[in-house]
Scaffold this motif. Structure first.
Motif, mmCIF file in Angstrom:
data_model
loop_
_atom_site.group_PDB
_atom_site.id
_atom_site.type_symbol
_atom_site.label_atom_id
_atom_site.label_comp_id
_atom_site.label_asym_id
_atom_site.label_seq_id
_atom_site.Cartn_x
_atom_site.Cartn_y
_atom_site.Cartn_z
ATOM 1 N N GLN A 33 26.918 -77.929 -46.228
ATOM 2 C CA GLN A 33 26.097 -78.569 -47.258
ATOM 3 C C GLN A 33 26.968 -78.853 -48.471
ATOM 4 O O GLN A 33 27.846 -78.056 -48.807
ATOM 5 C CB GLN A 33 24.953 -77.647 -47.702
ATOM 6 N N SER A 34 26.644 -79.934 -49.121
ATOM 7 C CA SER A 34 27.384 -80.341 -50.297
ATOM 8 C C SER A 34 27.329 -79.243 -51.376
ATOM 9 O O SER A 34 26.253 -78.690 -51.659
ATOM 10 C CB SER A 34 26.743 -81.644 -50.761
ATOM 11 N N ARG A 81 25.410 -85.733 -39.973
ATOM 12 C CA ARG A 81 24.277 -86.473 -40.536
ATOM 13 C C ARG A 81 24.241 -87.891 -39.980
ATOM 14 O O ARG A 81 25.226 -88.379 -39.406
ATOM 15 C CB ARG A 81 24.362 -86.520 -42.056
ATOM 16 N N ASP A 139 28.527 -82.393 -46.906
ATOM 17 C CA ASP A 139 27.470 -82.213 -45.911
ATOM 18 C C ASP A 139 28.024 -82.085 -44.510
ATOM 19 O O ASP A 139 29.058 -82.675 -44.189
ATOM 20 C CB ASP A 139 26.549 -83.435 -45.917
#
Ligand code: GLA
Length: 388
Positions: free
Chosen positions: A180-181, A386, A383
């Motif tokens: 995750q960012s 995705r 991220d």
């Protein structure tokens, strides 16, 4: 950097239809090395280097993949499994597809065009980025709307074990799937849960140094380390006489090891010591990072490197030199080798204003001692897999 729109346009030109676009990142591990296959803890983050796939579903069960990086194409049929271990990149792709089918994912044939800026063979998990981009693309093109990311990660790991022939742990695929960012993931490699740890870096950053060396030993030595850990668990279980016995080095404390080490072969005891102390360092590092205490985090990173070098013996002269050159500099909190070892990268946490000076110092040392020019990536946590 990849231009995703250019990849879309290229796909449209080749296949005459609009693709969907998917991607998955490479990773760097902040701390927790060689602990994942011991049911332990790791703390990696996904980096801003990704493998992109433009793709569309086909009506039959064939999967056609072309890589723009190496200008090479592969093809296989989901209905007719190909041989394992062909020694080409088809092992990663078909291995992942087969593992998805075995896990009950409804996947079909597809046309895929891929391009990556994760450097291959540098220890930044280009292979996990490929596996997870493929897994995410095939599962999505098959019609799945909710994807179980842990299952995607396990499919990528299964491809490594059964098709590629590397007995890796779960870290690389897990962070490529669930990164995750802005956070590092404290992963419990037994429960396969993670705790998000915000990267409280302030004016500091994470610098990756690719030494551009790769020693031949790496995969045989990796498997040998795994066996030594397993042998250690059997010995410790017999020595400790506990019920239930330890299942993995995760279940052994430093005090347990101190009590038994004198009766174990010294080499096995040292391997176990690395894993047991690295698990403790990783949990402590997560707590310090959460509070933004970079001095403590950095000290643990340096201790991790020493343990990998001395007890686990997976470092090499170039990595040691890169770490030593960084560690002497003002503005540096900590530096260590990252990934499997025997070459590849170091990771350093340092003040942003120190990046150029530290990069120059490492370059000077590696050029003068080994005639190797390293490359650097100042990176951020990004991220996981995705749809773009
Ligand atoms: C490689 C493996 C991982 C992990 C690291 C060492 O990257 O793929 O599973 O074991 O080495 O921490």
């Amino acid at each position: 950097m990849i231009d995703p729109d250019r990849l879309r346009r290229q796909f449209e030109a080749e296949y005459g239809e609009k693709p969907r676009l998917f991607s998955a990142p490479g990773r760097v591990n902040l701390i927790g090395e060689h602990t994942d296959y011991n049911d332990g803890y790791v703390m990696p983050m996904a980096i801003d280097r990704r493998t992109y796939i433009a793709g569309s579903a086909r009506r039959d069960s064939r999967v056609l993949v072309r890589s723009l990086n190496i200008d090479s194409s592969i093809e296989f049929d989901l209905a007719h499994p190909g041989p394992t271990r062909r020694g080409s990149w088809i092992d990663y792709v078909e291995g992942t597809a087969r593992a998805l089918l075995e896990r009950g994912f409804d996947i079909r044939g597809a046309n895929l065009l891929l391009e990556s800026d994760v450097p291959a063979g540098a220890g930044l998990s280009a292979s996990a980025a490929l596996e997870l981009a493929v897994a995410y693309a095939l599962a999505s093109l098959g019609g799945a709307t909710h994807l179980d990311r842990v299952q995607l990660a396990l499919a990528g790991q299964a491809a490594e074990h059964h098709y590629v022939g590397t007995l890796c742990g779960i870290m690389d695929q897990y962070v490529a799937a669930l990164g995750q960012s802005g956070i590092a993931l404290l992963i419990d490699c037994r429960s396969l849960d993670f705790t998000p740890i915000p990267l409280q870096l302030g004016s500091a950053c994470v610098l990756i140094c690719d030494t551009r060396v790769k020693h031949e030993l790496s995969s045989s030595a990796y498997n040998e380390r795994r066996q030594q850990c397993e042998a250690g668990v059997v010995m410790l279980a017999a020595e400790l006489g506990r019920d239930p016995p330890p299942r993995a080095l995760r279940d052994v404390s430093e005090a347990d090891l101190d009590a038994c080490a004198g009766r174990m072969p010294p080499l096995i005891a040292r391997r176990c010591r690395h894993v047991v102390t690295e698990n403790a360092r990783t949990l402590a590092a997560a707590a310090h990072l959460k509070r933004g205490d970079l001095l403590e985090l950095g000290a643990l990173m340096s201790a991790s490197h020493a343990s990998l070098r001395d007890d686990y013996e997976v470092s090499c002269a170039e990595l040691d030199e890169a770490v030593a050159a960084a560690s002497g500099q003002p503005g540096v909190y900590g530096s260590r080798m990252t990934g499997g070892g025997f070459g590849g990268c170091t990771v350093t946490v340092l003040e942003r204003e120190a990046v150029d000076r530290v990069s120059a110092a490492i370059t000077h040392q590696l050029e003068s001692r080994f005639d190797k020019t390293p490359r650097f990536f100042a990176t951020q946590a990004c991220d996981g897999a995705r749809e773009d």
